[in-house]
Design a protein around this motif. Structure first.
Motif, short mmCIF file in Angstrom:
data_model
loop_
_atom_site.label_atom_id
_atom_site.label_comp_id
_atom_site.label_asym_id
_atom_site.label_seq_id
_atom_site.Cartn_x
_atom_site.Cartn_y
_atom_site.Cartn_z
N PHE A 28 53.04 45.11 31.29
CA PHE A 28 54.12 45.06 32.26
C PHE A 28 54.92 43.79 32.02
O PHE A 28 54.42 42.83 31.44
CB PHE A 28 53.59 45.11 33.70
CG PHE A 28 52.54 44.10 34.01
CD1 PHE A 28 51.21 44.34 33.67
CD2 PHE A 28 52.86 42.90 34.64
CE1 PHE A 28 50.22 43.40 33.95
CE2 PHE A 28 51.88 41.96 34.92
CZ PHE A 28 50.57 42.22 34.57
N SER A 29 56.17 43.78 32.46
CA SER A 29 57.09 42.70 32.13
C SER A 29 56.63 41.35 32.64
O SER A 29 56.93 40.31 32.05
CB SER A 29 58.49 43.02 32.65
OG SER A 29 58.47 43.13 34.06
N GLY A 30 55.91 41.33 33.75
CA GLY A 30 55.46 40.07 34.32
C GLY A 30 54.22 39.50 33.67
O GLY A 30 53.78 38.39 33.99
N MET A 31 53.67 40.23 32.73
CA MET A 31 52.46 39.76 32.05
C MET A 31 52.78 38.54 31.20
O MET A 31 53.86 38.46 30.61
CB MET A 31 51.94 40.90 31.17
CG MET A 31 50.63 40.63 30.47
SD MET A 31 50.02 42.16 29.71
CE MET A 31 51.22 42.39 28.41
N PHE A 32 51.86 37.61 31.16
CA PHE A 32 52.06 36.38 30.39
C PHE A 32 50.94 36.26 29.38
O PHE A 32 49.76 36.32 29.74
CB PHE A 32 52.08 35.17 31.33
CG PHE A 32 52.49 33.89 30.67
CD1 PHE A 32 51.54 33.06 30.09
CD2 PHE A 32 53.82 33.51 30.63
CE1 PHE A 32 51.91 31.88 29.47
CE2 PHE A 32 54.21 32.32 30.02
CZ PHE A 32 53.25 31.51 29.44
N LEU A 33 51.30 36.08 28.12
CA LEU A 33 50.31 35.99 27.05
C LEU A 33 50.37 34.61 26.40
O LEU A 33 51.43 33.97 26.37
CB LEU A 33 50.58 37.05 25.99
CG LEU A 33 50.52 38.50 26.47
CD1 LEU A 33 50.90 39.44 25.35
CD2 LEU A 33 49.15 38.83 27.01
N GLY A 34 49.27 34.20 25.86
CA GLY A 34 49.22 32.89 25.23
C GLY A 34 48.42 32.88 23.95
O GLY A 34 47.61 33.77 23.69
N THR A 104 45.54 26.55 31.08
CA THR A 104 44.26 26.18 30.49
C THR A 104 43.48 27.44 30.16
O THR A 104 43.77 28.52 30.68
CB THR A 104 43.44 25.30 31.44
OG1 THR A 104 42.96 26.11 32.52
CG2 THR A 104 44.28 24.16 32.01
N PRO A 105 42.46 27.33 29.31
CA PRO A 105 41.67 28.52 28.98
C PRO A 105 41.09 29.21 30.20
O PRO A 105 40.91 30.43 30.19
CB PRO A 105 40.56 27.95 28.08
CG PRO A 105 41.17 26.75 27.45
CD PRO A 105 42.06 26.16 28.50
N ALA A 106 40.80 28.45 31.25
CA ALA A 106 40.23 29.04 32.47
C ALA A 106 41.20 29.98 33.15
O ALA A 106 40.79 30.83 33.96
CB ALA A 106 39.81 27.94 33.43
N HIS A 107 42.48 29.88 32.87
CA HIS A 107 43.49 30.72 33.49
C HIS A 107 43.84 31.94 32.65
O HIS A 107 44.77 32.67 32.98
CB HIS A 107 44.76 29.90 33.75
CG HIS A 107 44.56 28.77 34.71
ND1 HIS A 107 44.40 27.47 34.31
CD2 HIS A 107 44.47 28.77 36.06
CE1 HIS A 107 44.23 26.70 35.37
NE2 HIS A 107 44.27 27.46 36.44
N PHE A 108 43.10 32.14 31.58
CA PHE A 108 43.35 33.27 30.69
C PHE A 108 42.11 34.11 30.52
O PHE A 108 40.98 33.62 30.67
CB PHE A 108 43.83 32.77 29.32
CG PHE A 108 45.26 32.28 29.31
CD1 PHE A 108 45.58 31.03 29.82
CD2 PHE A 108 46.27 33.08 28.80
CE1 PHE A 108 46.90 30.59 29.83
CE2 PHE A 108 47.58 32.64 28.79
CZ PHE A 108 47.89 31.39 29.30
N GLY A 109 42.33 35.39 30.21
CA GLY A 109 41.21 36.30 30.00
C GLY A 109 41.53 37.30 28.91
O GLY A 109 42.53 37.18 28.21
#
Length: 121
Positions: A28-34, A104-109
């Motif tokens: 979805f457009s609001g998704m944020f990737l890193g 931070t890594p803790a905010h990503f999955g």
């Protein structure tokens, strides 16, 4: 969302490389990737992030001007262009989706398997 990074390899200092992250599942457009990287004995380091709409990007100071994050929403693919590579860029590179507010890594999955980048001097 499932992610799988690829495109790593062995290169020489000064070379360029493009990493690819295949995105599967509901987007979805609001998704944020890193993009992150990790070397042995160190914490995973945030490099760059991008909203799936393409409107927002963030870069770590350590790679700003050398690395470029982009995406092709039609192909469900995230990229990280690595330019002017240095031996200290040697690491395992990962892509992930943000699940909390932060970089931070803790905010990503949804961490997939990483891809190894090795830069020789």
């Amino acid at each position: 969302v499932q992610l799988q990074a690829s495109g790593g390899g062995l290169v020489q200092a000064g070379d360029s490389l493009r990493l690819t992250c295949a995105v599967s599942g509901r987007t979805f457009s609001g998704m944020f990737l890193g993009w992150f990287r990790q070397t042995s004995g160190k914490e995973r380091e945030f490099l760059a992030g991008l909203s799936w709409s393409g409107q927002t990007t963030y870069y770590a100071d350590s790679v700003k001007g050398r690395f470029t994050i982009s995406r092709d929403s039609a192909k469900n693919t995230l990229y990280l262009q690595l330019n002017t590579l240095k031996p200290e860029d040697t690491a395992v590179y990962y892509c992930a989706v943000r699940i909390g507010y932060g970089l931070t890594p803790a905010h990503f999955g949804s961490w997939g398997q990483g891809t190894q980048v090795t830069v020789s001097s």
